[in-house]
Write an enzyme that holds these catalytic residues in place. Structure first.
Site, PDB file in Angstrom:
ATOM      1  N   ASP A 158       3.256   1.469  -6.331  1.00 40.58           N
ATOM      2  CA  ASP A 158       4.053   1.235  -7.530  1.00 40.58           C
ATOM      3  C   ASP A 158       5.203   2.249  -7.553  1.00 40.58           C
ATOM      4  O   ASP A 158       5.001   3.446  -7.293  1.00 40.58           O
ATOM      5  CB  ASP A 158       3.177   1.395  -8.774  1.00 40.58           C
ATOM      6  N   ASN A 204      15.832   1.643 -14.606  1.00 42.01           N
ATOM      7  CA  ASN A 204      16.462   0.509 -15.309  1.00 42.01           C
ATOM      8  C   ASN A 204      17.263   0.979 -16.523  1.00 42.01           C
ATOM      9  O   ASN A 204      18.370   0.489 -16.791  1.00 42.01           O
ATOM     10  CB  ASN A 204      15.390  -0.492 -15.761  1.00 42.01           C
ATOM     11  N   HIS A 238      19.505  -2.945 -15.027  1.00 38.91           N
ATOM     12  CA  HIS A 238      18.514  -3.794 -14.348  1.00 38.91           C
ATOM     13  C   HIS A 238      18.977  -4.260 -12.971  1.00 38.91           C
ATOM     14  O   HIS A 238      18.155  -4.485 -12.081  1.00 38.91           O
ATOM     15  CB  HIS A 238      18.172  -5.004 -15.224  1.00 38.91           C
ATOM     16  N   ASP A 249      16.889  -3.992  -9.489  1.00 43.82           N
ATOM     17  CA  ASP A 249      16.707  -5.009  -8.441  1.00 43.82           C
ATOM     18  C   ASP A 249      17.077  -4.465  -7.070  1.00 43.82           C
ATOM     19  O   ASP A 249      16.404  -4.740  -6.068  1.00 43.82           O
ATOM     20  CB  ASP A 249      17.558  -6.244  -8.750  1.00 43.82           C
ATOM     21  N   GLU A 262       7.454  -3.886 -10.299  1.00 45.96           N
ATOM     22  CA  GLU A 262       7.748  -2.855  -9.297  1.00 45.96           C
ATOM     23  C   GLU A 262       6.529  -2.510  -8.447  1.00 45.96           C
ATOM     24  O   GLU A 262       6.480  -1.472  -7.793  1.00 45.96           O
ATOM     25  CB  GLU A 262       8.276  -1.583  -9.987  1.00 45.96           C
TER      26      GLU A 262
END
Length: 332
Positions: free
Chosen positions: A209, A217, A222, A226, A252
Site C-alpha cells: 500500500d 492527492n 488527483h 494517478d 493505492e
C-alpha cells in the site's frame, strides 16, 4: 374413305371440331400450368441462389463414409487450410489436422444421436497468422429418412475471437495501470491453487500500500495521484520475474503472487520493491517528491481460501503501517 368423309353430316363435322377445340383448350391449360410451375421453380432457384450468395460461409457435403463430395464457396478466400477442391474425394480423417479430426468425429456422433446441429471452434496457423473457425455439422438423410451424409459449414470467426479476447482482457485489466484488476488476479490465484494441489509447491502473496497517498492527492491533486500509481506499477512490474503475477487490488493497494516461492523469497522480493520505490524521485508538473510503500508477506497453504490468505497478508501490511511504514512485515 373419301366417300365416308363426304357422307358425314354437317352436324358430325361440327361435333368433331368442337371436340378438337375442347381438347386443344385442355392442352393449352396444361401447358399454362406447366409454365406456371416452371416459373415458380425458377423463382425459387433465383431466391435460393440469392440467399446462398449472401452467405460468407464455406459449405461442404460429405457422404456417409466421411468423403468430401461437393462444396459451395461464395468467393475465393485466402484464409483456408486448403483449397476446397483439394478436399474432394478424400476422407476428413485423411486431410484434416489430428486435433480437428477428433472434434469432427465427436460432432458427427452427437449429430447422429440427437439429429441436431453440432458445432465447435478450432484454430489454425495460416500464412503465419492464427485464425479461428467455427464449424456446424448436420446429418443429411435420403428420401427414406436414412442417414446419407454430412453437411459441414465453416465460418471464419477470427475477428469475433479477437474481440472476445479484447473484452476478456478489458474485464480482467485495471484501466489505469494495465495490471490485473481484482477479478483478473482472482482467476490467476485459482490457477495457482490448482497447480499447488498437483505439485504441492508453495507460493507467496505480497500486499503493498502506498504510504500517505491521501496527502499526495491533497497536495498535488488527483491527477498526480494517478501518475504515482502508474509509476509505482511500472516499478513493481520491472522488479518481478516473468512468471510472477501482480494486480491492483484497489485504490493505492497492490497484490503480488510469486509462484514456487517460500516466505523468505517473498520477503526478499518485497524488500527489493520497497527499496526501489524509496530510491526513486517522483516528478509531476515541476514538483519533486518521495513516495514509499509498506508491505505484508505471507505463504499459501492448502487449508486457506483466497479471502483468508489475503486477510492474513493484509494484517501484516497494517502492522508495517503501524510500525513506521516503508517496510516489510512477514506473517508467521
Amino acid at each position: 374413305h373419301k366417300m365416308n368423309d363426304n357422307n358425314k353430316t354437317k352436324e358430325q363435322l361440327i361435333t368433331e371440331l368442337e371436340e378438337l377445340l375442347e381438347e386443344n383448350a385442355k392442352l393449352k391449360k396444361v401447358e399454362n400450368q406447366f409454365n406456371y410451375i416452371d416459373k415458380l421453380i425458377q423463382d425459387k432457384e433465383e431466391r435460393f441462389k440469392s440467399v446462398i450468395s449472401s452467405i460468407d460461409d464455406l459449405v461442404f457435403a460429405l457422404d456417409k463414409n466421411g468423403i468430401f463430395i461437393d462444396y459451395y464457396q461464395p468467393y475465393d478466400k485466402d484464409d483456408l487450410y486448403l483449397k476446397p477442391k483439394d478436399f474432394l474425394g478424400k476422407s476428413f480423417k485423411d486431410i484434416l489436422p489430428k486435433n480437428i479430426i477428433i472434434l469432427f468425429e465427436d460432432a458427427i456422433k452427437s449429430a447422429k444421436i440427437t439429429e441436431a446441429v453440432q458445432e465447435f471452434d478450432y484454430s489454425l496457423i495460416i500464412n503465419d497468422k492464427k485464425m479461428w473457425f467455427n464449424v456446424k455439422i448436420s446429418i443429411l438423410k435420403n428420401s427414406n429418412g436414412d442417414f446419407d451424409g454430412i453437411s459441414a459449414v465453416s465460418r471464419n470467426i477470427t475477428r469475433r475471437k479477437s474481440l472476445e479476447e479484447k473484452l476478456k482482457k478489458a474485464a480482467h485489466t485495471d484501466l489505469l495501470t494495465g495490471l490485473y484488476n481484482r477479478r483478473g488476479f482472482y482467476d490467476k490465484f485459482k490457477t495457482e491453487m490448482s497447480r499447488f494441489k498437483r505439485n504441492h509447491k508453495l507460493f507467496s502473496i505480497i500486499m503493498g500500500d502506498i504510504d500517505f497517498f491521501k496527502k499526495i492527492n491533497e497536495i498535488y491533486g488527483h491527477e498526480c495521484g494517478d501518475y504515482v500509481i502508474k509509476r509505482i506499477s511500472a516499478i513493481i512490474k520491472s522488479s518481478l520475474r516473468e512468471q510472477d503475477i501482480v494486480g491492483r487490488w484497489g485504490g493505492e493497494e497492490f497484490i503480488i503472487l510469486l509462484p514456487e516461492t517460500e516466505l523468505e523469497g517473498g520477503k526478499i522480493s518485497a524488500e527489493k520493491i520497497c527499496k526501489k520505490i524509496y530510491s526513486n524521485t517522483f516528478s509531476y508538473k515541476k514538483n519533486n517528491f518521495k513516495a514509499t510503500m509498506s508491505f505484508g508477506v505471507s505463504i499459501y497453504n492448502d487449508i486457506m481460501s483466497m479471502e483468508e490468505i489475503c486477510n492474513k497478508t493484509d494484517k501484516c501490511l497494517l502492522k508495517a503501517k503501524k510500525t513506521g511504514r516503508n517496510r516489510v512485515v512477514c506473517c508467521k
